[in-house]
Design a protein around this motif. Structure first.
Motif, mmCIF file in Angstrom:
data_model
loop_
_atom_site.group_PDB
_atom_site.id
_atom_site.type_symbol
_atom_site.label_atom_id
_atom_site.label_comp_id
_atom_site.label_asym_id
_atom_site.label_seq_id
_atom_site.Cartn_x
_atom_site.Cartn_y
_atom_site.Cartn_z
ATOM 1 N N SER A 2 4.194 -13.355 -33.800
ATOM 2 C CA SER A 2 3.686 -14.226 -34.854
ATOM 3 C C SER A 2 3.501 -13.429 -36.148
ATOM 4 O O SER A 2 3.145 -12.257 -36.132
ATOM 5 N N GLN A 3 3.744 -14.110 -37.238
ATOM 6 C CA GLN A 3 3.605 -13.463 -38.537
ATOM 7 C C GLN A 3 2.168 -13.630 -39.021
ATOM 8 O O GLN A 3 1.644 -14.732 -39.064
ATOM 9 N N GLN A 4 1.525 -12.533 -39.358
ATOM 10 C CA GLN A 4 0.153 -12.590 -39.833
ATOM 11 C C GLN A 4 0.150 -12.924 -41.315
ATOM 12 O O GLN A 4 1.008 -12.473 -42.067
#
Length: 74
Positions: A2-4
């Motif tokens: 997941s992209q923060q």
């Protein structure tokens, strides 16, 4: 993976407290038909450009008249 998302403190630092991309040093022409100001292209761009906005007509038309990269190249 997941992209923060970027944290608020990092966004604030990167955009110089959210001032990058906002018009600054505004000046109105004596006839009131144009405004001149400096502004960067976006919130992540620290290079300011000189912009003229024509106020005549149904919509605001902006044009860059001073591009630092071009002025410094020659």
């Amino acid at each position: 993976m997941s992209q923060q998302t970027e944290s608020f403190p990092r966004q604030s630092a990167r955009t110089r407290h959210f001032r990058l991309g906002a018009p600054r040093q505004l000046s109105v022409s004596p006839d009131g038909h144009r405004i001149v100001f400096v502004r960067s292209n976006s919130g992540g761009d620290a290079v300011n450009r000189l912009v003229v906005a024509d106020l005549e007509g149904p919509s605001l038309v902006e044009r860059v008249v001073g591009e630092p990269a071009l002025l410094l190249a020659g």
